[in-house]
Design an enzyme around this catalytic site. Structure first.
Site, mmCIF file in Angstrom:
data_model
loop_
_atom_site.group_PDB
_atom_site.id
_atom_site.type_symbol
_atom_site.label_atom_id
_atom_site.label_comp_id
_atom_site.label_asym_id
_atom_site.label_seq_id
_atom_site.Cartn_x
_atom_site.Cartn_y
_atom_site.Cartn_z
ATOM 1 N N HIS A 289 -61.230 -34.904 -23.918
ATOM 2 C CA HIS A 289 -61.966 -33.849 -23.218
ATOM 3 C C HIS A 289 -62.238 -34.208 -21.757
ATOM 4 O O HIS A 289 -62.111 -33.361 -20.870
ATOM 5 C CB HIS A 289 -63.268 -33.552 -23.949
ATOM 6 N N HIS A 367 -37.754 8.747 14.750
ATOM 7 C CA HIS A 367 -38.563 7.623 15.228
ATOM 8 C C HIS A 367 -37.655 6.445 15.558
ATOM 9 O O HIS A 367 -37.062 5.841 14.676
ATOM 10 C CB HIS A 367 -39.586 7.231 14.162
#
Length: 464
Positions: A289, A367
């Site tokens: 752990h 554009h």
């Protein structure tokens, strides 16, 4: 691995004694909303405090992982969390009327069974995976422990244990597909060596331990009269072992390598404390752990380090959260002003949309002829429409509302967007909605590079 977040369809409970505290408790799993994560709640304490399942809340690692927040402590969380990860659940509230989840049979299988009985429910948000970008290592030379998290577009774990014992030889366990956790890992039980048993009792641990929830490995000769003492410790009328070394009460193992598989189970549960599902290859030699949590902290630190540069990831092979048909039902825009192709992530606070820019866009004819560049105002419109989906998601009947853009601040265009580009737009709320008005921050990316950004104000108006 799942792409969508998941919770359960209804509440479900399990009851039993806690392994270390010895206190009986009922634990109830409840559905939770997207991006909730895993949270425990001590309903037996004043104010019913919440404890986030987060590695920063770990306070004790004595034979289990204990977390604490706001004065509320939860012991031995790893088996519970492993079951949630093993079922690829993301959002669960876990209510406890005691300090520790029931140990049950010492594995995760009964949690798995209860959660499956509750039913799995897919949620309308993508899983927030963190993919390991650089190898993360943890070493403890004194105990010969080594753990590594390596980059991998999946989640796989390999564990090796070696206790220098004649009873348990060196064991290996692996899990190459997290969806196989319930069948291959979940029923593997916790274990303890006989020589550790009395010391654990003296440390005020394993008060709830007995031979129904733990495997006791007899790794030394048992002296005459000692079995009666062990029976008293383990709350049994009698215990036995046919050989000088073996398993107490001759309990049958589920697998020859059950101990290594249980260590893998523990690791899955401990790494859940990172706080989000991970993609990595995990390699572990003699894990425990403390080592698992140390690795989890290092991984979380890497996540925090990379958070500032987090760019939404787009996998065109994955199904969208909202396709163009659903977007058309929500937004009023139509060709040539429909500027979002799909939504790939959506939760309470953020949305990610995709715009595929092609030479067939009508604005390219006028554009910058001969040098097509997507106009900044069209980038902004695409971003605003993406944000409009987020705004509409705040009401249960979005078809009955109009989302309007009412303000723009701090707008910047960083790079040109050209035909052939795929723009990933992410919008996030920066303030709570008040009287139908909300603020958002939007960003657009092409090939992981920021191309535009703006702060936007939106208004949600009910249709008449």
């Amino acid at each position: 691995m799942n792409t969508k977040q998941q919770t359960i369809q209804k509440a479900v409970s399990v009851s039993g004694v806690g392994l270390h505290t010895g206190v009986s408790a009922t634990m109830t799993f409840l559905p939770a909303p997207t991006n909730h994560g895993y949270k425990f709640q001590r309903i037996d304490l004043p104010g019913q405090p919440i404890v986030d399942a987060d590695v920063d809340n770990v306070v004790d690692l004595s034979r289990g992982t204990t977390i604490e927040q706001s004065g509320a402590r939860i012991h031995t969380v790893e088996h519970t969390l492993a079951a949630l990860v093993g079922l690829q659940l993301d959002n669960i509230l876990i209510q406890l009327d005691g300090p520790e989840p029931p140990i049950l049979d010492g594995s995760s299988i009964q949690f798995i069974n209860a959660l499956r009985d509750a039913g799995i429910e897919e949620q309308n948000a993508t899983r927030n995976y963190y993919e390991i970008t650089e190898s993360v290592h943890y070493r403890n030379p004194e105990k010969d422990i080594e753990l590594a998290a390596l980059p991998l577009n999946d989640y796989r774990l390999t564990v090796m244990v070696d206790y220098n014992s004649r009873v348990i030889s060196s064991q290996h366990a692996y899990l190459n597909d997290i969806s196989l956790f319930p069948e291959q890992i979940a029923n593997c039980r916790t274990f303890v060596f006989l020589h550790e048993l009395e010391a654990l009792y003296k440390q005020n641990l394993i008060k709830g331990g007995d031979l129904t929830n733990a495997i006791v490995i007899v790794d030394r000769e048992v002296k005459e009269g000692e079995l009666d003492y062990l029976a008293e410790l383990l709350h049994k009328p009698r215990v036995s072992v046919n050989e000088q070394e073996g398993i107490l009460n001759n309990i049958q193992l589920h697998y020859p390598n059950e101990m290594a598989r249980h260590k893998l189970l523990d690791m899955v549960g401990d790494l859940a404390l990172i706080g989000r599902p991970i993609k990595a290859q995990i390699l572990a030699a003699r894990p425990g752990h403390a080592a698992n949590v140390a690795l989890a902290k290092k991984i979380k630190k890497q996540i925090q380090k990379n958070a500032a540069n987090q760019v939404p990831q787009y996998d065109p092979m994955q199904p969208p959260v909202l396709d163009i048909n659903r977007i058309s039902q929500l937004l009023p825009h139509r060709y040539p002003f429909q500027m979002v192709d799909k939504i790939i992530a959506l939760d309470e606070n953020s949305v990610v949309g995709v715009k595929n820019v092609t030479m067939n866009e009508p604005f390219f004819s006028g554009h910058f002829p001969g040098n097509p560049v997507m106009p900044g105002v069209m980038q902004l419109e695409s971003m605003a429409q993406t944000g409009g989906i987020l705004v509409l998601s705040t009401v249960p009947d979005p078809e009955n509302y109009w989302p309007f853009l009412v303000g723009i601040e701090n707008c910047r265009f960083r790079r040109n967007v050209l035909p052939g580009d795929t723009v990933i737009f992410k919008c996030e709320f920066t303030s709570p909605m008040k009287r139908g008005i909300v603020k958002m921050q939007g960003r657009g990316y092409v090939r992981n590079q920021l191309v535009c950004e703006a702060d936007m104000i939106a208004s949600l108006v009910k249709k008449k």
